[in-house]
Motif scaffolding. Structure first.
Motif, mmCIF file in Angstrom:
data_model
loop_
_atom_site.group_PDB
_atom_site.id
_atom_site.type_symbol
_atom_site.label_atom_id
_atom_site.label_comp_id
_atom_site.label_asym_id
_atom_site.label_seq_id
_atom_site.Cartn_x
_atom_site.Cartn_y
_atom_site.Cartn_z
ATOM 1 N N TRP A 15 0.855 -1.194 0.000
ATOM 2 C CA TRP A 15 0.000 0.000 0.000
ATOM 3 C C TRP A 15 0.879 1.228 0.000
ATOM 4 N N PHE A 20 -2.445 4.792 -3.087
ATOM 5 C CA PHE A 20 -3.456 5.383 -2.225
ATOM 6 C C PHE A 20 -4.086 6.623 -2.847
ATOM 7 N N GLY A 93 -6.704 0.693 3.969
ATOM 8 C CA GLY A 93 -5.836 -0.230 3.268
ATOM 9 C C GLY A 93 -6.098 -1.658 3.671
#
Length: 422
Positions: A15, A20, A93
């Motif tokens: 992540w 993101f 996440g």
């Protein structure tokens, strides 16, 4: 306001902020459980790329061996007993947390014990405390960016305010305790919020978007990554990874408004991420994420002008280490750099009163992707939040040699991206 949003980097699997921010752009905004300016013309006299400080920052092994100056302050006396530790996480996440992690650490041994979570804050990826220690602040790193105040010690969420931008990733409190400063990564802007006597936040008093210079190589727009107050207290510095620029502002402390006074350019494509000052106040150290370097910067407290020196090695070899940030020991003798790709901490000796970094070695962090490092208040413990391994590693810092010795086993915390020991 022109958002100027755009991804800045790729860091392999897991992540990342590139992934993101891309998710933010393609999804509806997440709202927090708490209730919740136009771009400015460029000032005249934009500064060209400054020369290195006169002392000449260098990583050469032939540099003088005695670190720091004798006038640097020493570390505070060690604390004792359990102390609060707050942990920033991503809640959206894979394997993410539920909010701000709450734990304690033993100030003598560094051992961490879990204690719960403060819910009602989405993606609290960066945390800061009020100077009086009675209020905690968190970003909400989401499309509709926000900052949230949490009253301590009861962990009562006091409410959230919009940052006016997207993807806030950093915040800090002005030394006066009256203003909260935040950086919107995705939209490349910085914001100011007033702080009232209770620690709660008022409506935003200013917002500045970095519309120039043009984005650096590989960047699609500005990416404000840090917004902090210089040691002189009179200037605020905003580090923008997307424009390869550190902007200096004056804060009108009666109105909470910003006036740009200077700019310092790194070399194109450096991707400056975080700036850390030497306790003497005349030098600062810049971690450059994109080109895997650090630089020593001269700083003039009278003008707020930063002078960027020559890039130096992180000591991590030919691979990409994605430097995250530097810490400087309270006595000004040593600096530590978090290398996310290399999963290590680089140790430097600070010499010539702060004007020079001499690379000493690298230390394995015993975790994956150290996103954030910080000291305990007494400077004797160093905490590393490792995002991909969802752990926090603790080191004991030798006050004389700067050597790091890991304490116990890493503490498990979902998507740990920030640690804040109080």
């Amino acid at each position: 306001m022109s958002s100027g949003a755009g991804p800045s980097r790729g860091t392999g699997g897991g992540w990342t902020r590139r992934r993101f921010v891309g998710a933010l752009a393609g999804a509806a905004a997440i709202t927090t459980a708490s209730a919740c300016a136009a771009p400015r013309a460029d000032p005249a006299g934009t500064t060209p790329l400054p020369k290195a400080p006169a002392d000449g920052p260098s990583a050469s092994a032939s540099a003088p061996s005695s670190p720091a100056s004798a006038s640097a302050p020493s570390s505070p006396a060690p604390a004792s007993g359990p102390r609060p530790l707050f942990l920033g996480t991503y809640t959206s996440g894979d394997g993410g947390g539920k909010g701000i992690g709450v734990a304690t650490y033993d100030a003598a041994t560094g051992a961490i014990t879990g204690g719960g979570v403060v819910t009602g804050v989405a993606n609290p990826s960066f945390l800061a405390a009020h100077p009086d220690g009675r209020t905690l602040y968190a970003v909400a790193e989401q499309n509709a960016g926000a900052v949230t105040a949490v009253r301590l010690p009861g962990n009562e969420v006091l409410g959230s305010r919009s940052t006016g931008g997207s993807g806030p990733c950093h915040l800090s409190v002005h030394p006066s305790g009256r203003w909260l400063l935040s950086a919107n990564y995705a939209s490349g802007s910085v914001a100011v919020h007033p702080v009232d006597a209770s620690g709660a936040l008022g409506e935003r008093t200013d917002l500045v978007t970095h519309t120039s210079p043009a984005p650096g190589p590989g960047q699609q727009g500005p990416h404000a990554h840090q917004f902090v107050t210089a040691p002189d207290g009179g200037h605020l510095l905003a580090v923008d990874l997307g424009t390869d620029t550190v902007y200096s502002y004056r804060l009108d402390e009666s109105r909470g408004t910003l006036t740009e006074v200077s700019r310092a350019r790194t070399r194109p494509g450096a991707g400056p991420r975080h700036l850390t000052f030497h306790p003497g106040g005349g030098y600062a150290y810049l971690a450059n994420e994109a080109d895997d370097t650090v630089t020593v910067c001269g700083y003039d407290p009278a003008t707020g002008r930063l002078s960027v020196g020559e890039p130096q090695s992180t000591g991590t070899g030919s691979g990409t280490s994605y430097p995250a940030q530097l810490l400087v020991t309270p006595n000004g003798s040593y600096a530590f750099l978090a290398n996310r790709g290399h999963n290590s901490l680089t140790r430097y000796a600070i010499e010539a009163g702060g004007a020079r970094l001499r690379l000493l070695d690298t230390v394995p962090v015993d975790g994956d992707f150290p996103r954030h490092i910080t000291f305990s208040p007494d400077g004797r413990l160093l905490f590393a939040a490792n995002q991909r391994s969802s752990t926090v590693t603790v080191f004991r810092v030798d006050q004389e040699s700067g050597e790091l010795r890991r304490v116990g086993k890493p503490f498990a915390s979902p998507l740990a991206v920030c640690a804040l020991p109080l």
